[in-house]
Design a protein around this motif. Structure first.
Motif: not given
Length: 739
Positions: A289-298
């Motif tokens: 979940g945290l990985t997906l959030l970081i990739v999306t905002f990046g």
């Protein structure tokens, strides 16, 4: 269990090779220092030896000179610039042998250094290190390799100490004193070398930088830390192995490990412990979940940043194009107005000229200069000249070219017998002269290193081209005036030598003006500062140089005939083959200068100082050198025929083969002089004093008029008459006929 034995051969003392003997006599530290000293000596000798041979060939070889190799000049300039050493004037032509050996003095040190580095990298030993039994190894006992050797020597041993010393010298107020730099470099090198005493393994700073160790060459290539039994390597953990049951060791193993005991002790080895490094993929799998959030905002940030940056770039380019288009439109409009030939549009054209002087366009200055070379209306020519002056020093290169072109056009018209046709040309030429002189005056001290060679700023007394160049008390140092025409110019008190950007005199970047080949006839340089200035083959006929300073200047082949040099300073100057015929040198200073082959006939040098100067082969016929100081001067083959040397100081002078026919040496001091081969035909040693009551009755010369010759050897002097011999014998001179 049988005790393993080590068989050793019987060596005679005479068969021991040199490094092994040193191993037994000298400690390792001493051998390291001596080897390092020899390494430096090898490189230094490889440079100095061919350089010295080149100097010898330059002095004694009779071969035809050839152009100096440009690499030599570039190398010397690079060294001088780095060390802030004064710019040296290398001879442009040398003998072929000198060229060869001086080039060898550059190549050989590089070759010796590279060879030593190669040996050090491949074997761990340079030639001197091999002589003294010293080896450089890595922690694994291997040679350091080529990269390691370069890193150890170029960076650690020499680069850091010398670089630190240079930075301290350059930026701590010691600049440009070379002695301080030398002292700092020595201290840094000593500190780096003696840093080995601060640790138990005797490693210097360059060893730490390169990861190397220094040991005896007789030691085997084992890991260096294996000799330190007290501390195992921290990179290994303890594992105990069982000893061999049969206790049998091969002769090779015995010789290698040197075991002397009957029992083989347990061997302790150390294997590197394993550490798990962080795993990014494992973390991403544990935190999806945290990985997906970081990739999306990046991703969103990257897209937004790219969009904003693109828009800013597009807008800035559009603004730049619009500004350039507007500026171009203004320039083209002004040019169109100036192209009008209508006589009623003169005021409009004048306004366009002034407007061009205010706009910031790189095409404005070249256009205005070209227009000045074509304009026929005197008022517009003056306006163009004033506008160009307002542009600062930028127009100087363009004005120089136009000035040369107009001067050549005027010469052509004069040769063709059409001087009247050149009225407009003369007005244009005068405008360029005025513009250049005004720029030099207004922007005083801001035109260093400007190129004004072949320029014409000569004085014109009448006509359309009337011009009186007055450039008094200006800082014109560093300007190139080679082959320029400045005849009649007034340059009183101006400075033509100054410190460069480092603001220190006597360094490489000093601003030195160059007047080589220039026409300076009747120029007024009273009180000017011309130290180190180049005036080779310069025409200074009739120039006024009173109190001017030419310290260390170069005036080879210069023409100073009829010049006024009263109290001028020519100390250490070079005036070889110069002409000073009829010049006034009263009270001038020429000590330590060189006037070899100079022509000084009819000069007035009363009270001048020529002490320790080189006047060999110079000509002084009919000159007045009364009370001149010629002590310790080189007067070999000098021509003093009919010269007034009344009261001159000739102590310890070299007058070998000098011509002194009919010279007046009354009250001169010749003590210690070398007169071998000198021609004394008609020389006067004492001026007789006439009786005022009767001019036909002469009185004995007063003591103050007697030449001082006590102890002077006249044995090999030529053409001595009986009266001169009586004087020599009476007043203490030495001659075989005085016995």
């Amino acid at each position: 269990m049988a005790s393993p034995t080590l068989k050793t051969g019987q060596h005679r003392e005479g068969s021991w090779y040199f490094p092994l003997r040193l191993n037994l006599v000298l400690p390792l530290v001493t051998r390291r220092c001596v080897a390092a000293l020899l390494e430096v000596s090898l490189v230094t000798t490889s440079a100095l030896l061919p350089y010295g041979i080149g100097l010898y060939a330059e002095k004694y070889s009779k071969a035809e000179p050839v152009p100096l190799n440009p690499v030599l000049g570039a190398t010397q300039n690079a060294i001088a610039k780095t060390l802030a050493y004064p710019r040296l004037q290398l001879t442009k032509r040398v003998t072929p042998l000198t060229n060869f050996f001086w080039c060898a003095s550059l190549v050989m040190p590089v070759g010796v250094t590279l060879w030593q580095l190669y040996l050090l990298g491949k074997t761990g030993q340079t030639i001197p290190k091999g002589w003294f039994g010293v080896r450089v190894v890595t922690a694994s006992g291997k040679p350091p390799g080529l990269i390691g050797a370069v890193w150890r020597e170029a960076v650690g041993r020499w680069g850091l100490p010398l670089g630190s010393a240079y930075l301290l010298w350059r930026y701590t107020g010691a600049f440009p004193d070379l002695l301080i730099l030398l002292g700092l470099a020595g201290l840094m090198l000593l500190a780096e070398s003696f840093s080995s005493v601060l640790n138990a393994q005797h490693r210097s700073l360059h060893d730490y930088i390169a990861g190397t160790y220094v040991s005896d060459s007789s030691r085997l290539l084992l890991p260096y830390w294996s000799s330190f039994e007290s501390s195992p390597s921290p990179e290994y953990e303890e594992v105990e192995l069982e000893e061999e049951t049969d206790g049998q060791w091969s002769n090779h193993q015995k010789a290698t490990w040197g075991y002397r005991s009957a029992t083989v002790n347990p061997i302790t080895l150390y294997s590197k412990s394993q550490q798990h490094s962080p795993n990014l993929w494992l973390w991403m799998r544990r935190n999806p979940g945290l990985t997906l959030l970081i990739v999306t905002f990046g991703g969103m940030g990257s897209v937004l940043g790219t969009f904003v940056g693109t828009q800013i770039y597009i807008q800035s380019q559009a603004n730049w194009r619009a500004f350039n288009q507007q500026k171009n439109q203004v320039f083209l409009t002004l040019v169109k107005q100036l192209s009008s030939t209508d006589s009623t549009a003169q005021e409009e054209r004048m306004g366009s000229i002034l407007a061009l002087g205010r706009i910031d366009d790189h095409r404005a200055v070249p256009f205005l200069v070209d227009l000045l070379g074509q304009e026929n209306t005197p008022s517009l020519i003056d306006t163009l000249q004033q506008t160009l002056v307002s542009k600062g020093v930028q127009p100087l290169p363009h004005l120089r070219i136009l000035n040369q072109s107009l001067a050549n056009d005027q010469k052509t018209l004069t040769r063709e017998g059409k001087p009247g046709v050149g009225g407009v040309l003369a007005v244009r030429h005068r405008a360029t002269k005025q513009a250049i002189s005004k720029i030099l005056t207004i922007y005083d001290g801001q035109v260093h290193n400007a190129n004004l060679s072949y320029i014409n700023l000569s004085k014109v007394n009448q006509g359309y081209g009337y011009f009186n160049p007055i450039l008094n008390n200006l800082n014109l140092s560093g300007i190139n005036f080679r082959y320029a025409n400045l005849s009649g110019a007034n340059l009183q008190g101006s400075r033509f030598y100054g410190p460069g950007e480092d603001e220190h005199f006597g360094t490489f970047d000093d601003w030195v003006s160059d007047f080589s080949g220039a026409d300076l006839r009747e120029v007024n340089l009273t009180g000017a500062i011309l130290d180190n200035v180049l005036m080779n083959r310069t025409n200074l006929i009739g120039a006024t140089l009173n109190r001017a300073r030419f310290y260390n200047g170069s005036l080879i082949g210069a023409n100073l005939s009829s010049a006024q040099l009263i109290n001028a300073d020519f100390r250490r100057a070079i005036l070889e083959n110069a002409s000073l015929t009829g010049a006034n040198l009263g009270e001038a200073k020429f000590s330590l200068s060189s006037l070899h082959g100079a022509r000084l006939g009819k000069v007035s040098a009363v009270g001048s100082d020529f002490s320790s100067a080189d006047l060999s082969q110079s000509s002084w016929q009919g000159a007045n050198l009364s009370r001149a100081n010629l002590s310790n001067a080189n007067l070999k083959n000098v021509d003093f025929n009919s010269t007034q040397l009344v009261g001159a100081n000739l102590r310890n002078a070299q007058l070998y083969n000098a011509k002194l026919r009919h010279a007046n040496l009354s009250a001169a001091d010749l003590r210690g002089a070398n007169l071998a081969g000198a021609d004394f035909l008609g020389v006067t040693f004492a001026m007789a004093k006439q009786n005022k009551a009767n001019q036909f009755i002469t009185l004995p010369p007063p003591k103050s008029n007697l030449a001082r010759i006590k102890g002077v050897n006249f044995t090999n002097v030529k053409n001595l008459d009986e009266q001169q011999l009586r004087y020599i014998c009476t007043y203490g001179g030495l001659h075989p006929r005085c016995l």
